[in-house]
Motif scaffolding. Structure first.
Motif, mmCIF file in Angstrom:
data_model
loop_
_atom_site.group_PDB
_atom_site.id
_atom_site.type_symbol
_atom_site.label_atom_id
_atom_site.label_comp_id
_atom_site.label_asym_id
_atom_site.label_seq_id
_atom_site.Cartn_x
_atom_site.Cartn_y
_atom_site.Cartn_z
ATOM 1 N N LYS A 41 -34.739 -33.262 -28.054
ATOM 2 C CA LYS A 41 -35.660 -34.385 -27.967
ATOM 3 C C LYS A 41 -35.985 -34.927 -29.362
ATOM 4 C CE LYS A 41 -40.060 -35.099 -25.825
ATOM 5 N NZ LYS A 41 -41.208 -34.480 -25.188
ATOM 6 N N ILE A 56 -38.220 -36.581 -32.006
ATOM 7 C CA ILE A 56 -39.651 -36.828 -32.211
ATOM 8 C C ILE A 56 -39.749 -37.611 -33.519
ATOM 9 C CG2 ILE A 56 -41.907 -35.765 -32.599
ATOM 10 C CD1 ILE A 56 -40.832 -35.136 -29.818
ATOM 11 N N GLU A 69 -37.179 -29.702 -29.928
ATOM 12 C CA GLU A 69 -37.587 -30.951 -30.577
ATOM 13 C C GLU A 69 -37.046 -31.014 -32.003
ATOM 14 O OE1 GLU A 69 -41.858 -31.072 -30.186
ATOM 15 O OE2 GLU A 69 -41.732 -31.329 -27.999
#
Ligand SMILES: *Cc1c(COP(=O)(O)O)cnc(C)c1O
Length: 381
Positions: free
Chosen positions: A93, A95, A72
Motif C-alpha cells: 500500500k 502511503i 505499507e
C-alpha cells in the motif's frame, strides 16, 4: 517547438549499437554485464541489475524485499506514477507523505507522521536531480527497521555530502528513458551493496529462474534450472546496453552542460519578478534532470503554460500529484484526500518545467527566457 528534454546520440553511440547487432549476443549476453559493472562503478555500488525500464527496476526492487501483503510503503506524491505503481504491483500500500516547500522532496517530518506498525519501507525520490535529506531518512529507517529504496531516476551523478547516489539506500533505481541523463531507448537499473537482494532481483527479472541462459550453455553445463519465485521477463538487450555503455562515457560532460544551462537560467531570472528559481541545498551536487520555476501566488499557471506553448516553448508540469489520479482515488482504504498534502497542492498549482537538455543552444535559452519574461508580465496585466 523547443522540447523540455531530449536525448543526445552521437556517432560513437550508433557505432556501438551496430557492432553489437553484428555480434553473437543481442540479448542476455556480455554487454549487459559490461554495462552493469560500469554503472555500479560509476555510482560507487557493488552490484547493478539492468532491466527493460526504470519502472521494472522499481518493481524488482520492491519485489526483492518480499514484504507481506498489505505492507505499507511511504513515498512522495510529487513524482512520476511509476514510483507508487511498483508498490501496488507487489501487493503493498502506498502511503504518501507531503513534500518540503523548498526542495519539493519528501519531508522527513511528514514521513515520521505516516509510520504505523505496517510500515516496511520508504521510497524517496530525488526530485529534479537534487538528493533528499538522506541522513534524516536513514535515521528514521534505522529507528523503525525500514528498508530504503531511492528512486534516483532524475539523479544519476548527483551527490549527497560528497558521495554519489547509488549506494546510500538499500537499493537505488535509475532510468534510461530518453528524457533522462543517459538513455538505452527504454531501460533501467538497480544498484545495491546487498548481495541477497541482488540475487533476488536477478531472478525476478528473468521469470524467477535460478540460472541464467549463459550459465546453462557450454560443454559441461546442465540444461536444468529451477523457478524459485514468480518473476517476469524484464530483460534488457545487449543492443540497449551497448548504447548505455557508450552514453555513460559522456555522462559527466552531460551533467556539466545541464548545470551550465541551469546557471544561465538562474542568472537570467535573478532580477525577474513573479517567479522563484529552484533552491539548491549546499550539501548536494544537483544533477539537473529538470529545471523548474515556481510562479508567484495568484498567477495563472495554466494560462502561463498555454502562452509558453503558443511561443513554441515545450514547457511541462512535473508532476500531477498521484493522489489526484482516478485510479488512486478509487483504491480501497486509500488516504488520497488532497487536503492531506497542502505543500504538494501548492507547488503543483504553480510549477512549470522549462526546457533543459545538453543540446539546448544559447539562442534557445534566450528564447525561453524572453518568453518567460513576456508571459509573466502578460499574466499580471
Ligand atoms: C522516469 C522515471 C521513472 C522510471 O521510468 P521509466 O520510463 O520506466 O524508465 C521512475 N521514477 C521517476 C521519478 C521517473 O522520473
Amino acid at each position: 517547438m523547443i522540447p523540455y528534454g531530449k536525448q543526445e546520440i552521437d556517432q560513437s553511440d550508433i557505432d556501438a549499437v551496430i557492432q553489437t547487432l553484428k555480434g553473437d549476443w543481442i540479448t542476455s549476453g556480455p554487454k549487459i554485464d559490461e554495462f552493469e559493472k560500469a554503472i555500479a562503478e560509476y555510482v560507487g555500488a557493488k552490484h547493478a541489475v539492468a532491466v527493460n525500464s526504470g519502472t521494472s527496476a522499481l518493481d524488482i526492487a520492491v519485489g526483492a524485499l518480499e514484504l507481506p501483503e498489505g505492507s505499507e510503503i511511504i513515498t512522495t506524491p510529487f513524482t512520476f506514477v511509476a514510483t507508487s505503481n511498483c508498490i501496488l504491483y507487489n501487493g503493498c500500500k502506498p502511503i504518501f507523505a507531503d513534500i518540503d516547500l523548498k526542495t519539493y522532496n519528501i519531508d522527513p517530518d511528514e514521513i515520521r507522521k505516516k509510520i504505523t506498525k505496517k510500515t516496511k519501507a520508504i521510497i524517496y525520490v530525488d526530485y529534479a536531480g537534487q538528493p533528499c535529506d538522506i541522513d534524516e531518512i536513514r535515521e528514521i529507517a534505522q529507528e523503525h527497521d525500514l528498508k530504503l529504496i531511492e528512486d534516483a531516476a532524475h539523479a544519476i551523478g548527483a551527490e549527497y555530502k560528497g558521495k554519489k547516489v547509488g549506494s546510500l539506500a538499500d537499493m537505488t533505481e535509475f532510468s534510461f528513458h530518453p528524457v533522462k541523463h543517459i538513455t538505452t531507448g527504454e531501460g533501467g537499473i538497480v544498484t545495491s551493496n546487498n548481495e541477497e537482494l541482488v540475487k533476488k532481483m536477478r531472478m525476478l527479472r528473468n521469470h524467477g529462474m535460478d540460472r541464467s541462459l549463459r550459465e546453462r550453455l557450454g560443454p559441461n553445463a546442465s540444461y536444468a534450472y529451477d523457478i524459485k519465485t514468480l518473476g517476469r521477463n524484464y530483460r534488457i538487450t545487449d543492443i540497449q546496453c551497448a548504447l548505455g555503455y557508450s552514453q555513460l562515457k559522456k555522462l559527466d560532460g552531460i551533467i556539466e552542460k545541464r548545470t551550465r544551462i541551469a546557471a544561465a537560467y538562474a542568472k537570467a531570472f535573478d532580477e525577474m519578478d513573479g517567479i522563484t528559481t529552484p533552491f539548491v541545498k549546499n550539501d548536494v551536487k544537483h544533477a539537473w534532470h529538470l529545471y523548474t520555476i515556481l510562479l508567484d501566488k495568484g498567477m495563472d499557471r495554466d494560462k502561463f503554460f498555454n502562452e509558453m506553448r503558443t511561443r513554441e516553448i515545450g514547457v511541462n508540469v512535473h508532476y500531477i500529484p498521484i493522489y489526484m489520479f482516478s485510479y488512486y482515488k478509487k483504491l480501497e482504504g486509500a488516504a488520497m484526500d488532497k487536503n492531506n498534502f497542502p505543500n504538494t497542492n501548492d507547488v503543483f498549482s504553480r510549477i512549470i518545467t522549462l526546457p533543459l537538455y545538453p543540446g539546448l543552444e544559447t539562442i534557445e535559452i534566450e528564447k525561453v527566457v524572453n518568453a518567460v519574461r513576456e508571459c509573466t508580465n502578460s499574466d499580471k496585466g
